[in-house]
Scaffold this active site. Sequence first.
Site, PDB file in Angstrom:
ATOM      1  N   HIS A   1       0.842  -1.210   0.000  1.00 44.12           N
ATOM      2  CA  HIS A   1       0.000   0.000   0.000  1.00 44.12           C
ATOM      3  C   HIS A   1       0.872   1.252   0.000  1.00 44.12           C
ATOM      4  O   HIS A   1       0.549   2.246  -0.647  1.00 44.12           O
ATOM      5  CB  HIS A   1      -0.886   0.049   1.253  1.00 44.12           C
ATOM      6  CG  HIS A   1      -1.912  -1.030   1.331  1.00 44.12           C
ATOM      7  ND1 HIS A   1      -1.822  -2.071   2.229  1.00 44.12           N
ATOM      8  CD2 HIS A   1      -3.056  -1.228   0.638  1.00 44.12           C
ATOM      9  CE1 HIS A   1      -2.872  -2.863   2.081  1.00 44.12           C
ATOM     10  NE2 HIS A   1      -3.632  -2.382   1.121  1.00 44.12           N
TER      11      HIS A   1
ATOM     12  N   GLN B   1     -18.109  -6.989  -0.734  1.00 41.94           N
ATOM     13  CA  GLN B   1     -17.206  -7.788  -1.563  1.00 41.94           C
ATOM     14  C   GLN B   1     -16.739  -9.067  -0.872  1.00 41.94           C
ATOM     15  O   GLN B   1     -15.867  -9.760  -1.376  1.00 41.94           O
ATOM     16  CB  GLN B   1     -16.025  -6.954  -2.048  1.00 41.94           C
ATOM     17  CG  GLN B   1     -15.027  -6.536  -0.983  1.00 41.94           C
ATOM     18  CD  GLN B   1     -14.011  -5.552  -1.547  1.00 41.94           C
ATOM     19  OE1 GLN B   1     -14.332  -4.387  -1.735  1.00 41.94           O
ATOM     20  NE2 GLN B   1     -12.788  -6.003  -1.800  1.00 41.94           N
TER      21      GLN B   1
HETATM   22  O1  PAF Z   1      -8.140  -3.924  -3.196  1.00 49.55           O
HETATM   23  C1  PAF Z   1      -8.775  -3.549  -2.196  1.00 49.55           C
HETATM   24  O2  PAF Z   1      -8.218  -3.305  -1.119  1.00 49.55           O
HETATM   25  C2  PAF Z   1     -10.274  -3.413  -2.302  1.00 49.55           C
HETATM   26  O3  PAF Z   1     -10.819  -4.343  -3.164  1.00 49.55           O
HETATM   27  C3  PAF Z   1     -10.720  -1.979  -2.702  1.00 49.55           C
HETATM   28  C4  PAF Z   1     -10.239  -1.625  -4.095  1.00 49.55           C
HETATM   29  C5  PAF Z   1     -10.186  -0.984  -1.701  1.00 49.55           C
HETATM   30  C6  PAF Z   1     -12.252  -1.906  -2.704  1.00 49.55           C
HETATM   31  O4  PAF Z   1     -12.779  -2.195  -1.450  1.00 49.55           O
END
Ligand code: PAF
Length: 269
Positions: free
Chosen positions: A27, A51
Amino acid sequence: MKITKLLSESAAGCAFVPTMGALHAGHQSLIAKARELSDEVVVSVFVNPLQFEDKSDLAKYPKTPEQDALLAQAAGATTLWTPDYETIYPTETKKLSAGELGSKFEGVHRLGHFDGVLTVVNRLFEMVKPRYAIFGEKDFQQLFLISKMAAELHPEIQIIAAPTVREPNGLAMSSRNVRLNAEARNAAEVISKVLFNAAKAESISQARLELAKVKNEIQFELDYAEIIDEDNFELATEETTKPRAVIAGWIDGVRLIDNMALQPALVRI
Ligand code: PAF
Protein backbone atom coordinates in the site's frame (compact mmCIF):
# COMPACT_ATOMS: atom_id res chain seq x y z
CA MET A 1 -1.85 14.23 7.80
CA LYS A 2 -5.53 14.73 8.54
CA ILE A 3 -7.55 11.72 9.79
CA THR A 4 -11.28 12.17 9.17
CA LYS A 5 -14.58 10.32 8.84
CA LEU A 6 -16.01 13.07 6.63
CA LEU A 7 -14.23 14.19 3.52
CA SER A 8 -14.13 17.87 2.58
CA GLU A 9 -14.82 19.13 -0.95
CA SER A 10 -11.16 20.16 -1.22
CA ALA A 11 -10.22 16.50 -1.82
CA ALA A 12 -11.51 16.83 -5.39
CA GLY A 13 -8.69 16.58 -7.93
CA CYS A 14 -6.44 14.61 -5.57
CA ALA A 15 -4.59 11.35 -6.14
CA PHE A 16 -6.60 8.63 -4.41
CA VAL A 17 -5.61 5.27 -2.93
CA PRO A 18 -8.63 3.19 -1.85
CA THR A 19 -7.79 0.49 0.72
CA MET A 20 -9.41 -1.82 3.25
CA GLY A 21 -6.75 -0.99 5.84
CA ALA A 22 -4.19 -3.42 7.30
CA LEU A 23 -1.69 -1.37 5.34
CA HIS A 24 1.73 -2.77 4.41
CA ALA A 25 4.64 -1.85 2.15
CA GLY A 26 2.57 -2.68 -0.93
CA HIS A 27 0.00 0.00 0.00
CA GLN A 28 2.83 2.38 0.84
CA SER A 29 4.16 2.00 -2.71
CA LEU A 30 0.71 3.00 -4.04
CA ILE A 31 0.63 6.02 -1.72
CA ALA A 32 4.16 7.05 -2.75
CA LYS A 33 3.10 6.77 -6.42
CA ALA A 34 0.04 8.94 -5.65
CA ARG A 35 2.29 11.53 -4.02
CA GLU A 36 4.38 11.73 -7.21
CA LEU A 37 1.19 12.67 -9.05
CA SER A 38 -0.35 15.16 -6.60
CA ASP A 39 0.37 17.13 -3.42
CA GLU A 40 -3.07 16.06 -2.14
CA VAL A 41 -3.20 12.30 -1.47
CA VAL A 42 -6.36 10.79 0.00
CA VAL A 43 -6.17 7.22 1.36
CA SER A 44 -9.50 5.62 2.28
CA VAL A 45 -9.83 2.78 4.76
CA PHE A 46 -13.16 1.01 4.41
CA VAL A 47 -13.66 -2.74 4.80
CA ASN A 48 -16.40 -3.26 2.25
CA PRO A 49 -18.84 -6.00 3.37
CA LEU A 50 -20.34 -6.19 -0.14
CA GLN A 51 -17.21 -7.79 -1.56
CA PHE A 52 -16.98 -10.59 1.04
CA GLU A 53 -19.15 -13.49 -0.05
CA ASP A 54 -17.73 -15.43 2.90
CA LYS A 55 -18.73 -13.62 6.08
CA SER A 56 -16.10 -15.44 8.18
CA ASP A 57 -13.44 -14.01 5.85
CA LEU A 58 -14.88 -10.56 6.53
CA ALA A 59 -14.79 -11.17 10.28
CA LYS A 60 -11.15 -12.33 10.07
CA TYR A 61 -10.01 -9.39 7.94
CA PRO A 62 -7.13 -7.78 9.91
CA LYS A 63 -7.72 -4.33 11.44
CA THR A 64 -4.70 -2.21 12.40
CA PRO A 65 -5.93 1.42 12.58
CA GLU A 66 -2.98 2.93 14.50
CA GLN A 67 -0.43 1.30 12.23
CA ASP A 68 -2.44 2.32 9.15
CA ALA A 69 -2.18 5.98 10.19
CA LEU A 70 1.58 5.71 10.75
CA LEU A 71 2.26 3.90 7.47
CA ALA A 72 -0.04 6.14 5.40
CA GLN A 73 1.57 9.29 6.76
CA ALA A 74 5.11 7.96 6.32
CA ALA A 75 4.35 7.13 2.65
CA GLY A 76 3.03 10.63 1.91
CA ALA A 77 -0.76 10.58 2.46
CA THR A 78 -2.26 13.98 3.31
CA THR A 79 -5.71 12.70 4.32
CA LEU A 80 -6.69 9.35 5.83
CA TRP A 81 -10.42 8.96 5.28
CA THR A 82 -12.20 6.34 7.42
CA PRO A 83 -15.88 6.57 6.41
CA ASP A 84 -18.72 4.73 8.16
CA TYR A 85 -20.91 2.19 6.41
CA GLU A 86 -23.82 4.68 6.26
CA THR A 87 -21.64 7.28 4.54
CA ILE A 88 -20.68 4.87 1.78
CA TYR A 89 -24.00 3.10 1.53
CA PRO A 90 -26.92 5.43 2.10
CA THR A 91 -30.24 3.74 1.25
CA GLU A 92 -30.77 3.46 -2.51
CA THR A 93 -27.08 2.93 -3.35
CA LYS A 94 -26.64 2.02 -7.01
CA LYS A 95 -25.30 -1.55 -7.24
CA LEU A 96 -22.96 -2.26 -10.14
CA SER A 97 -22.46 -5.58 -11.90
CA ALA A 98 -19.08 -6.82 -13.10
CA GLY A 99 -20.77 -8.69 -15.98
CA GLU A 100 -19.41 -11.88 -17.51
CA LEU A 101 -15.79 -11.35 -16.48
CA GLY A 102 -16.97 -10.92 -12.90
CA SER A 103 -17.75 -14.63 -12.82
CA LYS A 104 -14.47 -15.92 -14.28
CA PHE A 105 -11.24 -16.81 -12.40
CA GLU A 106 -11.59 -14.97 -9.07
CA GLY A 107 -15.33 -14.68 -9.71
CA VAL A 108 -15.75 -18.47 -9.87
CA HIS A 109 -14.40 -18.78 -6.35
CA ARG A 110 -15.79 -15.52 -4.93
CA LEU A 111 -19.37 -15.18 -6.16
CA GLY A 112 -20.47 -11.55 -6.37
CA HIS A 113 -17.06 -10.31 -5.16
CA PHE A 114 -16.43 -8.02 -8.14
CA ASP A 115 -19.98 -6.62 -8.09
CA GLY A 116 -19.18 -5.52 -4.51
CA VAL A 117 -15.78 -4.11 -5.51
CA LEU A 118 -17.19 -2.08 -8.41
CA THR A 119 -20.11 -0.83 -6.31
CA VAL A 120 -17.83 0.48 -3.56
CA VAL A 121 -15.18 1.93 -5.88
CA ASN A 122 -17.90 3.75 -7.86
CA ARG A 123 -19.22 5.21 -4.56
CA LEU A 124 -15.71 6.17 -3.43
CA PHE A 125 -15.03 7.85 -6.79
CA GLU A 126 -18.35 9.76 -6.57
CA MET A 127 -17.43 11.06 -3.14
CA VAL A 128 -13.70 11.75 -3.53
CA LYS A 129 -13.78 12.98 -7.16
CA PRO A 130 -10.06 12.28 -7.65
CA ARG A 131 -7.96 13.12 -10.70
CA TYR A 132 -5.94 9.89 -10.28
CA ALA A 133 -6.72 6.58 -8.58
CA ILE A 134 -3.96 4.07 -7.93
CA PHE A 135 -4.47 0.28 -7.76
CA GLY A 136 -1.99 -2.56 -7.39
CA GLU A 137 -1.35 -5.04 -10.20
CA LYS A 138 -1.47 -7.81 -7.62
CA ASP A 139 -5.27 -7.83 -7.94
CA PHE A 140 -5.07 -7.85 -11.71
CA GLN A 141 -8.68 -8.85 -12.45
CA GLN A 142 -9.87 -6.15 -10.05
CA LEU A 143 -7.61 -3.59 -11.76
CA PHE A 144 -8.98 -4.65 -15.17
CA LEU A 145 -12.63 -4.39 -14.09
CA ILE A 146 -12.14 -1.07 -12.27
CA SER A 147 -10.36 0.41 -15.31
CA LYS A 148 -13.30 -0.64 -17.50
CA MET A 149 -15.88 0.74 -15.05
CA ALA A 150 -13.98 4.02 -14.67
CA ALA A 151 -13.67 4.45 -18.45
CA GLU A 152 -17.48 4.16 -18.67
CA LEU A 153 -18.62 6.05 -15.56
CA HIS A 154 -15.69 8.28 -14.54
CA PRO A 155 -13.68 9.08 -17.68
CA GLU A 156 -12.15 12.11 -15.93
CA ILE A 157 -10.30 9.81 -13.49
CA GLN A 158 -6.99 8.35 -14.63
CA ILE A 159 -6.48 4.82 -13.32
CA ILE A 160 -2.83 4.14 -12.52
CA ALA A 161 -1.52 0.57 -12.18
CA ALA A 162 1.30 0.05 -9.68
CA PRO A 163 3.60 -3.01 -9.72
CA THR A 164 3.29 -5.76 -7.12
CA VAL A 165 5.59 -5.42 -4.12
CA ARG A 166 7.10 -8.72 -2.95
CA GLU A 167 8.50 -10.03 0.31
CA PRO A 168 12.16 -11.20 0.19
CA ASN A 169 11.04 -14.78 -0.59
CA GLY A 170 8.98 -13.55 -3.58
CA LEU A 171 5.56 -13.76 -1.89
CA ALA A 172 3.32 -10.92 -3.12
CA MET A 173 2.51 -8.54 -0.26
CA SER A 174 -1.05 -8.85 0.98
CA SER A 175 -2.94 -7.96 4.14
CA ARG A 176 -3.76 -11.66 4.42
CA ASN A 177 -0.06 -12.66 4.77
CA VAL A 178 -0.14 -11.87 8.50
CA ARG A 179 -2.35 -14.95 8.90
CA LEU A 180 0.40 -17.26 7.55
CA ASN A 181 2.62 -18.99 10.09
CA ALA A 182 6.31 -19.51 9.30
CA GLU A 183 5.76 -22.91 7.69
CA ALA A 184 2.88 -21.67 5.50
CA ARG A 185 4.91 -18.61 4.52
CA ASN A 186 7.72 -20.91 3.34
CA ALA A 187 5.26 -23.08 1.42
CA ALA A 188 3.79 -19.95 -0.20
CA GLU A 189 7.12 -19.35 -1.97
CA VAL A 190 5.96 -21.85 -4.58
CA ILE A 191 3.45 -19.35 -5.99
CA SER A 192 5.96 -16.72 -7.08
CA LYS A 193 8.46 -19.45 -8.01
CA VAL A 194 6.16 -20.97 -10.65
CA LEU A 195 5.21 -17.48 -11.85
CA PHE A 196 8.85 -16.44 -12.34
CA ASN A 197 9.55 -19.72 -14.18
CA ALA A 198 6.45 -19.34 -16.37
CA ALA A 199 7.48 -15.74 -17.13
CA LYS A 200 10.82 -16.98 -18.48
CA ALA A 201 9.27 -19.68 -20.70
CA GLU A 202 9.84 -19.65 -24.47
CA SER A 203 6.24 -20.35 -25.41
CA ILE A 204 2.74 -20.23 -23.94
CA SER A 205 2.55 -24.02 -23.80
CA GLN A 206 5.85 -24.18 -21.90
CA ALA A 207 4.62 -21.44 -19.56
CA ARG A 208 1.50 -23.51 -18.86
CA LEU A 209 3.70 -26.53 -18.01
CA GLU A 210 5.80 -24.42 -15.62
CA LEU A 211 2.67 -23.08 -13.95
CA ALA A 212 1.14 -26.55 -13.61
CA LYS A 213 4.11 -27.57 -11.40
CA VAL A 214 2.30 -25.78 -8.57
CA LYS A 215 0.05 -28.87 -8.40
CA ASN A 216 3.01 -30.83 -6.96
CA GLU A 217 3.02 -28.66 -3.86
CA ILE A 218 0.90 -30.60 -1.38
CA GLN A 219 0.42 -27.68 0.99
CA PHE A 220 -1.07 -25.54 -1.80
CA GLU A 221 -4.72 -26.17 -2.63
CA LEU A 222 -5.09 -24.77 -6.14
CA ASP A 223 -8.13 -22.75 -7.27
CA TYR A 224 -6.75 -21.88 -10.71
CA ALA A 225 -3.47 -21.32 -12.56
CA GLU A 226 -3.75 -20.10 -16.14
CA ILE A 227 -2.13 -18.01 -18.83
CA ILE A 228 -4.53 -15.35 -20.02
CA ASP A 229 -4.57 -12.52 -22.53
CA GLU A 230 -4.37 -9.49 -20.26
CA ASP A 231 -6.44 -7.39 -22.68
CA ASN A 232 -9.58 -9.51 -22.28
CA PHE A 233 -8.91 -12.34 -19.79
CA GLU A 234 -9.49 -14.99 -22.48
CA LEU A 235 -7.08 -17.96 -22.34
CA ALA A 236 -3.84 -16.98 -24.09
CA THR A 237 -2.78 -18.64 -27.35
CA GLU A 238 0.72 -18.70 -28.85
CA GLU A 239 -0.37 -15.57 -30.80
CA THR A 240 -1.37 -13.53 -27.72
CA THR A 241 0.68 -10.33 -27.51
CA LYS A 242 0.14 -9.61 -23.81
CA PRO A 243 0.11 -12.95 -21.98
CA ARG A 244 -0.07 -12.99 -18.17
CA ALA A 245 0.00 -15.87 -15.71
CA VAL A 246 -2.68 -15.73 -13.00
CA ILE A 247 -2.84 -18.02 -9.99
CA ALA A 248 -4.89 -18.43 -6.82
CA GLY A 249 -5.25 -20.99 -4.08
CA TRP A 250 -5.11 -21.76 -0.40
CA ILE A 251 -2.29 -22.41 2.04
CA ASP A 252 -3.22 -23.31 5.61
CA GLY A 253 -6.70 -21.75 5.30
CA VAL A 254 -5.44 -18.48 3.78
CA ARG A 255 -6.39 -17.59 0.21
CA LEU A 256 -3.52 -16.12 -1.83
CA ILE A 257 -3.53 -14.72 -5.37
CA ASP A 258 -0.76 -13.51 -7.63
CA ASN A 259 0.00 -12.88 -11.30
CA MET A 260 2.88 -11.96 -13.60
CA ALA A 261 3.31 -10.68 -17.15
CA LEU A 262 5.20 -13.13 -19.34
CA GLN A 263 8.56 -12.05 -20.67
CA PRO A 264 8.89 -9.93 -23.83
CA ALA A 265 10.63 -12.84 -25.65
CA LEU A 266 7.24 -14.54 -25.76
CA VAL A 267 5.49 -11.52 -27.14
CA ARG A 268 4.75 -11.64 -30.86
CA ILE A 269 4.92 -8.30 -32.64
O1 PAF B 1 -8.14 -3.92 -3.20
C1 PAF B 1 -8.78 -3.55 -2.20
O2 PAF B 1 -8.22 -3.31 -1.12
C2 PAF B 1 -10.27 -3.41 -2.30
O3 PAF B 1 -10.82 -4.34 -3.16
C3 PAF B 1 -10.72 -1.98 -2.70
C4 PAF B 1 -10.24 -1.63 -4.10
C5 PAF B 1 -10.19 -0.98 -1.70
C6 PAF B 1 -12.25 -1.91 -2.70
O4 PAF B 1 -12.78 -2.20 -1.45
